[in-house]
Motif scaffolding. Structure first.
Motif, PDB file in Angstrom:
ATOM      1  N   ILE A  78       0.827  -1.080   0.008  1.00  0.00           N
ATOM      2  CA  ILE A  78      -0.051   0.072  -0.005  1.00  0.00           C
ATOM      3  C   ILE A  78       0.824   1.288  -0.075  1.00  0.00           C
ATOM      4  CG2 ILE A  78      -1.667   1.398   1.276  1.00  0.00           C
ATOM      5  CD1 ILE A  78      -2.834  -1.272  -0.123  1.00  0.00           C
ATOM      6  N   PHE A  79       1.990   1.313   0.795  1.00  0.00           N
ATOM      7  CA  PHE A  79       2.752   2.621   0.876  1.00  0.00           C
ATOM      8  C   PHE A  79       3.532   2.705  -0.323  1.00  0.00           C
ATOM      9  CE2 PHE A  79       6.015   5.230   2.380  1.00  0.00           C
ATOM     10  CZ  PHE A  79       5.153   6.320   2.963  1.00  0.00           C
ATOM     11  N   ILE A  93      -5.330   1.958 -10.196  1.00  0.00           N
ATOM     12  CA  ILE A  93      -6.055   0.971  -9.615  1.00  0.00           C
ATOM     13  C   ILE A  93      -6.516  -0.171 -10.573  1.00  0.00           C
ATOM     14  CG2 ILE A  93      -6.361   2.316  -7.712  1.00  0.00           C
ATOM     15  CD1 ILE A  93      -9.116   2.791  -8.559  1.00  0.00           C
ATOM     16  N   GLU A  94      -6.321  -0.182 -11.967  1.00  0.00           N
ATOM     17  CA  GLU A  94      -7.045  -0.873 -12.792  1.00  0.00           C
ATOM     18  C   GLU A  94      -6.824  -2.571 -12.390  1.00  0.00           C
ATOM     19  OE1 GLU A  94      -7.024  -1.402 -17.552  1.00  0.00           O
ATOM     20  OE2 GLU A  94      -5.638  -0.005 -16.892  1.00  0.00           O
ATOM     21  N   ASN A  95      -5.624  -2.823 -11.911  1.00  0.00           N
ATOM     22  CA  ASN A  95      -5.340  -4.300 -11.806  1.00  0.00           C
ATOM     23  C   ASN A  95      -5.310  -4.503 -10.414  1.00  0.00           C
ATOM     24  OD1 ASN A  95      -5.257  -4.667 -14.842  1.00  0.00           O
ATOM     25  ND2 ASN A  95      -3.043  -4.083 -14.702  1.00  0.00           N
ATOM     26  N   THR A 100      -7.477  -4.331  -1.817  1.00  0.00           N
ATOM     27  CA  THR A 100      -6.268  -3.434  -1.797  1.00  0.00           C
ATOM     28  C   THR A 100      -6.809  -2.030  -1.869  1.00  0.00           C
ATOM     29  OG1 THR A 100      -5.033  -5.250  -2.862  1.00  0.00           O
ATOM     30  CG2 THR A 100      -3.932  -2.996  -2.625  1.00  0.00           C
ATOM     31  N   ILE A 101      -7.661  -1.784  -2.922  1.00  0.00           N
ATOM     32  CA  ILE A 101      -8.187  -0.563  -3.007  1.00  0.00           C
ATOM     33  C   ILE A 101      -8.805  -0.027  -1.747  1.00  0.00           C
ATOM     34  CG2 ILE A 101      -9.814   1.170  -4.210  1.00  0.00           C
ATOM     35  CD1 ILE A 101      -9.507  -1.053  -6.646  1.00  0.00           C
ATOM     36  N   LYS A 119     -11.604  10.255  -3.556  1.00  0.00           N
ATOM     37  CA  LYS A 119     -11.549   9.821  -4.888  1.00  0.00           C
ATOM     38  C   LYS A 119     -11.887   8.180  -5.039  1.00  0.00           C
ATOM     39  CE  LYS A 119     -11.483  10.580  -9.477  1.00  0.00           C
ATOM     40  NZ  LYS A 119     -12.270  11.507 -10.133  1.00  0.00           N
ATOM     41  N   LEU A 120     -11.126   7.421  -4.055  1.00  0.00           N
ATOM     42  CA  LEU A 120     -11.300   6.203  -4.238  1.00  0.00           C
ATOM     43  C   LEU A 120     -12.705   5.656  -3.287  1.00  0.00           C
ATOM     44  CD1 LEU A 120      -7.591   5.193  -2.868  1.00  0.00           C
ATOM     45  CD2 LEU A 120      -8.434   4.758  -4.964  1.00  0.00           C
TER      46      LEU A 120
END
Length: 485
Positions: A78-79, A93-95, A100-101, A119-120
């Motif tokens: 993540i970092f 973030i496509e894959n 995780t998102i 946004k997320l």
């Protein structure tokens, strides 16, 4: 007119991450064997993040003027994404897995990257609503443990208002944060009786104080004060004046010491003289919806069955030798649950279908287009036992790829259905016979692992599939079957 070169600027700053010549910050993340160190530049961190600006103020540099920030609660994966955002303003973030998102959103919120966090959050609500419902408990706990996430809190509280058992009957209800419980209790549209809300609030309050005696008769004054203090944010949100006299006397009176003298006197006065004003604040009754969903299958926009299917199922319910006309279906099909809308967690089925009598479960199999289902004339519950009925049946419906429908009526009425207890409801959904039609998942999502089953036992007349292989589903729906007037 200004000429903008943001792409090149982003690229140049991103390359700083690989430049070890002039870094002056080390950020250690994760723990034990997953621990990893990242280099960074204080000037970039300070101007990109108010969080790191404060952190760097409190950290002392070593003899070579490098400051170290330790964040063991953030994973290295993540970092690394966060650093790329800090330096280049890009997050791909496509894959990435939805889990995780979600974790990235939580970390972005913690590190005060409001733009990224919001946004997320919007992306999850707009594009991953099914996943959010499936992982209800996990995400709900996370967002209420942190500030922000207004959109997600609204998203989940809207679901809870309609299906309160999702939270009140969950295994970890008592570990719910106080802020989350308060936000639920504030809802005027919470679809549950007020006395049940009272029971849940008392249960939650007691669970926060494990030293309280089990037997209420043994409670001291201090014990009641402890419970009252714990529930001080919740008690004012109960609609006491909309609870029946009987329930006030049987369920509220034992805890009257946590209410306050004036409120208890006003409750007594209200039930003797209901039209006389009281000093206590009287909150309005909650708005319990009595609306009926559209009656016809096509009006429900079923993603699985059409009116011809509904006519066929209706004729089986009535044991007719000929199929009803699609224009003369004698039943309304009222949607209770749709997986793609409400989630594919097995527990969701039990929470949303609990108590409903006379239901059809319909599922579409992944990869084959088979439409499988079963009819339960009884009420769903968590009795953890086999249920007896002569009127249940399971079926496979014809479609473009399946030539003929298959009807299989119960043969051994003593084991027509099986209802699971609360533990196994995390794995198993509806079960007809001995797994002759069973929706199941070991990863709490019927669409993710091939664990559903139509086993060929002898409790129903025949198998509704030509194979015993396990399968996953694309979607499923549960309808309540109601006779038309």
């Amino acid at each position: 007119m200004p000429l903008k070169f943001f792409d090149k600027l982003s690229q140049d700053f991103s390359e700083l991450l690989n430049d070890k010549k002039e870094y002056n910050v080390i950020i250690e993340v994760d723990k034990e064997e997953n621990k990893k160190s990242f280099i960074a530049h204080s000037v970039v961190l300070r101007y990109r993040s108010s969080y790191f600006d404060k952190e760097l103020e409190d950290v002392t540099a070593n003899e070579i003027h490098i400051k170290t920030i330790i964040k063991p609660n953030i994973s290295a994966q993540i970092f690394e994404i966060v650093l790329k955002y800090i330096y280049g303003g890009i997050v791909n973030i496509e894959n990435e897995e939805t889990n995780t998102i979600c974790k990235l959103m939580i970390v972005a919120n913690e590190l005060e990257f409001d733009e990224l966090s919001r946004k997320l959050e919007s992306y999850l609500i707009e594009s991953k609503a099914s996943w959010l419902r499936t992982h209800f408990s996990l995400v709900y706990q996370l967002i209420f443990a942190n500030n922000g996430f207004k959109g997600l809190k609204q998203f989940y509280n809207d679901i809870i208002a309609k299906y309160p058992n999702l939270i009140f009957e969950s295994d970890n209800f008592t570990s719910l944060q106080e802020t989350a419980l308060v936000s639920i209790l504030k809802r005027d549209d919470l679809q549950i009786e007020e006395i049940k809300i009272w029971d849940y609030v008392i249960r939650w309050g007691i669970s926060q104080n494990l030293t309280l005696p089990i037997n209420l008769e043994g409670w001291s004054e201090e014990n009641f004060i402890t419970l009252k203090t714990t529930l001080q944010q919740c008690l004012p949100l109960i609609r006491y004046f909309h609870i029946s006299d009987k329930d006030i006397w049987e369920k509220v009176k034992p805890y009257k010491k946590i209410l306050g003298k004036q409120l208890w006197e006003d409750l007594n006065q209200h039930f003797i003289f209901p039209n006389q004003p009281v000093e206590s604040l009287v909150l309005p009754a909650r708005i319990i919806s009595t609306s009926v969903l559209p009656p016809r299958v096509n009006e429900l926009s079923s993603t699985i069955i059409n009116e011809e299917h509904a006519a066929e199922i209706s004729s089986w319910i009535d044991r007719k030798s000929t199929i009803y006309s699609s224009k003369n279906i004698p039943y309304n099909f009222q949607l209770i649950l749709r997986g793609s809308k409400d989630g594919f967690n097995p527990k969701t089925f039990w929470n949303m279908c609990n108590g409903h009598v006379g239901t059809i479960v319909i599922a579409k199999v992944t990869g084959t287009d088979e439409i499988l289902g079963g009819y339960n004339p009884l009420a769903w519950d968590n009795s953890n036992t086999s249920l007896e009925t002569n009127d249940s049946f399971i079926f496979s419906l014809k479609n473009d790829n399946i030539q003929n429908s298959i009807l299989s009526r119960v043969k051994n009425k003593t084991k027509a259905l099986y209802y699971y207890n609360s533990y196994y409801q995390n794995i198993c959904g509806p079960c007809f016979g001995n797994c002759e039609f069973l929706l199941r998942s070991f990863v709490t999502d019927f669409t993710q692992d091939e664990a559903c089953w139509c086993n060929n036992y002898s409790y129903y007349e025949k198998s509704i599939r030509t194979t015993n292989e396990r399968f996953s589903i694309v979607d499923y729906e549960v309808f309540k079957i109601v006779k038309k007037h």
